[in-house]
Design a protein around this motif. Structure first.
Motif, PDB file in Angstrom:
ATOM      1  N   PRO A   1       0.997  -1.251  -0.047  1.00 20.65           N
ATOM      2  CA  PRO A   1       0.111   0.083  -0.209  1.00 20.65           C
ATOM      3  C   PRO A   1       0.672   1.250   0.135  1.00 20.65           C
ATOM      4  CG  PRO A   1      -0.093  -0.884   2.314  1.00 20.65           C
ATOM      5  CD  PRO A   1       0.516  -2.056   1.271  1.00 20.65           C
ATOM      6  N   HIS A   2       0.180   2.333  -0.696  1.00 21.99           N
ATOM      7  CA  HIS A   2       0.957   3.673  -0.758  1.00 21.99           C
ATOM      8  C   HIS A   2       0.958   4.336   0.706  1.00 21.99           C
ATOM      9  CE1 HIS A   2       1.547   7.948  -1.819  1.00 21.99           C
ATOM     10  NE2 HIS A   2       2.464   7.402  -3.018  1.00 21.99           N
ATOM     11  N   HIS A   3       2.053   5.271   1.077  1.00 25.78           N
ATOM     12  CA  HIS A   3       1.894   5.692   2.286  1.00 25.78           C
ATOM     13  C   HIS A   3       0.867   6.641   2.671  1.00 25.78           C
ATOM     14  CE1 HIS A   3       3.610   9.398   0.905  1.00 25.78           C
ATOM     15  NE2 HIS A   3       4.352   8.845   0.212  1.00 25.78           N
ATOM     16  N   THR A   4      -0.026   6.902   1.541  1.00 25.30           N
ATOM     17  CA  THR A   4      -1.134   7.775   2.038  1.00 25.30           C
ATOM     18  C   THR A   4      -2.589   7.186   2.247  1.00 25.30           C
ATOM     19  OG1 THR A   4      -1.652   7.749  -0.496  1.00 25.30           O
ATOM     20  CG2 THR A   4      -0.163   9.687   0.531  1.00 25.30           C
ATOM     21  N   ILE A   5      -2.113   5.779   2.646  1.00 26.20           N
ATOM     22  CA  ILE A   5      -3.470   5.169   2.742  1.00 26.20           C
ATOM     23  C   ILE A   5      -4.174   5.323   4.061  1.00 26.20           C
ATOM     24  CG2 ILE A   5      -2.038   3.236   4.194  1.00 26.20           C
ATOM     25  CD1 ILE A   5      -4.145   0.871   2.978  1.00 26.20           C
ATOM     26  N   SER A   6      -5.351   5.024   4.141  1.00 23.33           N
ATOM     27  CA  SER A   6      -6.096   5.666   5.442  1.00 23.33           C
ATOM     28  C   SER A   6      -6.276   4.301   6.438  1.00 23.33           C
ATOM     29  CB  SER A   6      -7.310   5.827   4.981  1.00 23.33           C
ATOM     30  OG  SER A   6      -8.347   4.653   4.601  1.00 23.33           O
ATOM     31  N   PRO A   7      -6.400   4.678   7.688  1.00 24.31           N
ATOM     32  CA  PRO A   7      -6.604   3.560   8.581  1.00 24.31           C
ATOM     33  C   PRO A   7      -7.770   2.496   8.327  1.00 24.31           C
ATOM     34  CG  PRO A   7      -6.343   5.638   9.899  1.00 24.31           C
ATOM     35  CD  PRO A   7      -6.409   6.217   8.312  1.00 24.31           C
ATOM     36  N   VAL A   8      -8.708   2.807   7.734  1.00 22.54           N
ATOM     37  CA  VAL A   8      -9.901   1.850   7.526  1.00 22.54           C
ATOM     38  C   VAL A   8      -9.484   1.171   6.345  1.00 22.54           C
ATOM     39  CG1 VAL A   8     -12.015   1.894   6.260  1.00 22.54           C
ATOM     40  CG2 VAL A   8     -11.743   3.624   8.205  1.00 22.54           C
ATOM     41  N   ALA A   9      -8.861   1.777   5.187  1.00 21.05           N
ATOM     42  CA  ALA A   9      -8.171   0.909   4.089  1.00 21.05           C
ATOM     43  C   ALA A   9      -7.054  -0.231   4.749  1.00 21.05           C
ATOM     44  CB  ALA A   9      -7.825   1.652   3.057  1.00 21.05           C
ATOM     45  N   LEU A  10      -6.450   0.340   5.588  1.00 22.08           N
ATOM     46  CA  LEU A  10      -5.368  -0.749   6.222  1.00 22.08           C
ATOM     47  C   LEU A  10      -6.134  -1.968   7.008  1.00 22.08           C
ATOM     48  CD1 LEU A  10      -2.218  -1.208   6.280  1.00 22.08           C
ATOM     49  CD2 LEU A  10      -2.298   0.070   8.531  1.00 22.08           C
ATOM     50  N   VAL A  11      -6.933  -1.456   7.891  1.00 23.14           N
ATOM     51  CA  VAL A  11      -7.495  -2.408   8.873  1.00 23.14           C
ATOM     52  C   VAL A  11      -8.832  -3.041   8.355  1.00 23.14           C
ATOM     53  CG1 VAL A  11      -6.383  -1.439  10.645  1.00 23.14           C
ATOM     54  CG2 VAL A  11      -8.742  -0.881  10.210  1.00 23.14           C
ATOM     55  N   GLY A  12      -9.697  -2.156   7.587  1.00 27.63           N
ATOM     56  CA  GLY A  12     -11.067  -3.002   7.057  1.00 27.63           C
ATOM     57  C   GLY A  12     -11.927  -2.067   7.700  1.00 27.63           C
ATOM     58  N   GLY A  13     -13.121  -2.519   7.322  1.00 31.37           N
ATOM     59  CA  GLY A  13     -14.209  -1.701   7.799  1.00 31.37           C
ATOM     60  C   GLY A  13     -14.925  -0.814   6.715  1.00 31.37           C
ATOM     61  N   SER A  56     -10.256  -6.833  15.230  1.00 33.84           N
ATOM     62  CA  SER A  56     -11.629  -6.635  15.612  1.00 33.84           C
ATOM     63  C   SER A  56     -12.108  -5.101  15.312  1.00 33.84           C
ATOM     64  CB  SER A  56     -11.749  -7.003  17.164  1.00 33.84           C
ATOM     65  OG  SER A  56     -11.412  -8.250  17.319  1.00 33.84           O
ATOM     66  N   ILE A  57     -13.105  -5.081  14.640  1.00 32.86           N
ATOM     67  CA  ILE A  57     -13.685  -3.768  14.253  1.00 32.86           C
ATOM     68  C   ILE A  57     -15.111  -3.715  14.735  1.00 32.86           C
ATOM     69  CG2 ILE A  57     -14.084  -2.413  12.300  1.00 32.86           C
ATOM     70  CD1 ILE A  57     -12.341  -3.944  10.620  1.00 32.86           C
ATOM     71  N   SER A  58     -15.235  -2.592  15.536  1.00 32.27           N
ATOM     72  CA  SER A  58     -16.724  -2.518  16.113  1.00 32.27           C
ATOM     73  C   SER A  58     -17.149  -1.230  15.813  1.00 32.27           C
ATOM     74  CB  SER A  58     -16.565  -2.490  17.709  1.00 32.27           C
ATOM     75  OG  SER A  58     -16.230  -3.704  18.020  1.00 32.27           O
ATOM     76  N   ARG A  59     -18.363  -1.130  14.985  1.00 31.04           N
ATOM     77  CA  ARG A  59     -19.123   0.038  14.601  1.00 31.04           C
ATOM     78  C   ARG A  59     -20.507   0.072  15.208  1.00 31.04           C
ATOM     79  NH1 ARG A  59     -14.725   0.696  13.970  1.00 31.04           N
ATOM     80  NH2 ARG A  59     -13.487   1.357  11.851  1.00 31.04           N
ATOM     81  N   ALA A  60     -21.128   1.223  14.874  1.00 24.16           N
ATOM     82  CA  ALA A  60     -22.594   1.259  15.595  1.00 24.16           C
ATOM     83  C   ALA A  60     -23.385   0.114  15.034  1.00 24.16           C
ATOM     84  CB  ALA A  60     -23.188   2.539  15.162  1.00 24.16           C
ATOM     85  N   ARG A  61     -23.292  -0.287  13.720  1.00 29.22           N
ATOM     86  CA  ARG A  61     -24.147  -1.074  12.942  1.00 29.22           C
ATOM     87  C   ARG A  61     -23.550  -2.724  13.204  1.00 29.22           C
ATOM     88  NH1 ARG A  61     -25.860   0.380   7.274  1.00 29.22           N
ATOM     89  NH2 ARG A  61     -23.599   0.813   6.943  1.00 29.22           N
ATOM     90  N   TYR A  62     -22.440  -2.718  13.373  1.00 32.45           N
ATOM     91  CA  TYR A  62     -21.680  -4.191  13.226  1.00 32.45           C
ATOM     92  C   TYR A  62     -20.548  -4.406  13.887  1.00 32.45           C
ATOM     93  CZ  TYR A  62     -18.533  -2.095   9.811  1.00 32.45           C
ATOM     94  OH  TYR A  62     -17.577  -1.367   9.185  1.00 32.45           O
ATOM     95  N   SER A  63     -20.283  -5.759  14.397  1.00 34.87           N
ATOM     96  CA  SER A  63     -18.997  -6.075  15.031  1.00 34.87           C
ATOM     97  C   SER A  63     -18.486  -6.869  14.152  1.00 34.87           C
ATOM     98  CB  SER A  63     -18.978  -6.139  16.405  1.00 34.87           C
ATOM     99  OG  SER A  63     -17.923  -6.661  17.212  1.00 34.87           O
ATOM    100  N   ILE A  64     -17.032  -6.987  13.825  1.00 36.37           N
ATOM    101  CA  ILE A  64     -16.699  -7.883  12.699  1.00 36.37           C
ATOM    102  C   ILE A  64     -15.155  -8.034  13.171  1.00 36.37           C
ATOM    103  CG2 ILE A  64     -15.911  -6.491  11.118  1.00 36.37           C
ATOM    104  CD1 ILE A  64     -17.087  -8.664   9.247  1.00 36.37           C
ATOM    105  N   GLU A  65     -14.762  -9.521  12.818  1.00 36.35           N
ATOM    106  CA  GLU A  65     -13.271  -9.729  13.096  1.00 36.35           C
ATOM    107  C   GLU A  65     -12.759 -10.376  12.032  1.00 36.35           C
ATOM    108  OE1 GLU A  65     -11.576 -13.268  15.671  1.00 36.35           O
ATOM    109  OE2 GLU A  65     -11.801 -11.559  17.117  1.00 36.35           O
TER     110      GLU A  65
END
Length: 240
Positions: A1-13, A56-65
């Motif tokens: 990945p390029h160094h301008t990647i966002s946290p969401v693009a790196l970890v998912g969600g 592990s990603i937790s959001r208002a509508r979902y929680s996923i691993e």
């Protein structure tokens, strides 16, 4: 990945949950070039996956691993201009710039990187020397043999297949350096004020070095090599 990647693009969600780069690299390699150029928030989100091998990603509508058992490989320049500690060229950075550049990578994240190696430039004569090295096939055979040893070592441990996956409990069972090797580690830990996490990492690496050498015991030469792979733990590392 390029160094301008966002946290969401790196970890998912995201709005429609999708795996990120660290999950796409599961059971493979995630290579980050120009390591300090990534934003601090992006680098810090890797700390938990590197330790737990899941994200592990937790959001208002979902929680996923998602799985995140990846090998992190990163590269960086020693300073913004690239010539700090260069044998023939002078560093052009302003005073304090090198420290600020290196401080973009936090200590807790560095602690989770098992092997930290400084690579110095190779001069023309050495590149043209034509000295033969080990073939990839020879190295592969040694790695495969070491992997078989580790598979047998952890045959009774569910989910553990190699030294890197050892817990602290398994470390105390399977990693027992000789008294001389342990003294080297003790002296290094005290002199460089290393953390408990660095202690575990050095033991794992020393066990792997011994496996590659076909040695059942961790000898002083194995421990010295493992300690030498902690370049960024040294204060003023670029001067040595």
């Amino acid at each position: 990945p390029h160094h301008t990647i966002s946290p969401v693009a790196l970890v998912g969600g995201g709005a429609n949950p999708m795996p990120g780069e660290i999950s796409l690299a599961h059971n493979g390699v995630l290579f980050l070039d120009e390591f300090p150029e990534f934003s601090r928030s992006v680098l810090e989100v890797m700390r938990q996956p590197l330790e737990d091998r899941t994200i592990s990603i937790s959001r208002a509508r979902y929680s996923i691993e998602y799985p995140a058992g990846f090998m992190l490989v990163a590269s960086m320049n020693p300073c913004p201009c690239g010539y700090y500690n260069h044998p023939t060229r002078q560093c052009l950075c302003q005073p304090g710039a090198v420290d600020r550049y290196l401080n973009r990578i936090s200590g807790p994240l560095l602690d989770r990187i098992d092997i930290q190696v400084e690579i110095l430039p190779v001069d023309f004569d050495e590149m043209q020397s034509g000295r033969p090295g080990e073939s990839s096939e020879t190295i592969r055979q040694r790695v495969v043999s070491a992997r078989k040893v580790q598979e047998e070592r952890f045959s009774d441990c569910k989910g553990v297949h190699c030294n890197a996956q050892m817990t602290s409990r398994l470390l105390s069972t399977h990693v027992r350096p000789t008294p001389e090797a342990m003294k080297i580690l003790r002296d290094t830990m005290i002199r460089l004020n290393m953390s408990a996490r660095a202690y575990d990492r050095i033991l794992k690496v020393s066990r792997t070095i011994a496996d590659l050498a076909g040695s059942p015991d961790i000898l002083p030469e194995h421990m010295r090599e493992a300690v030498s792979y902690r370049a960024l733990d040294r204060s003023g590392w670029g001067k040595y």
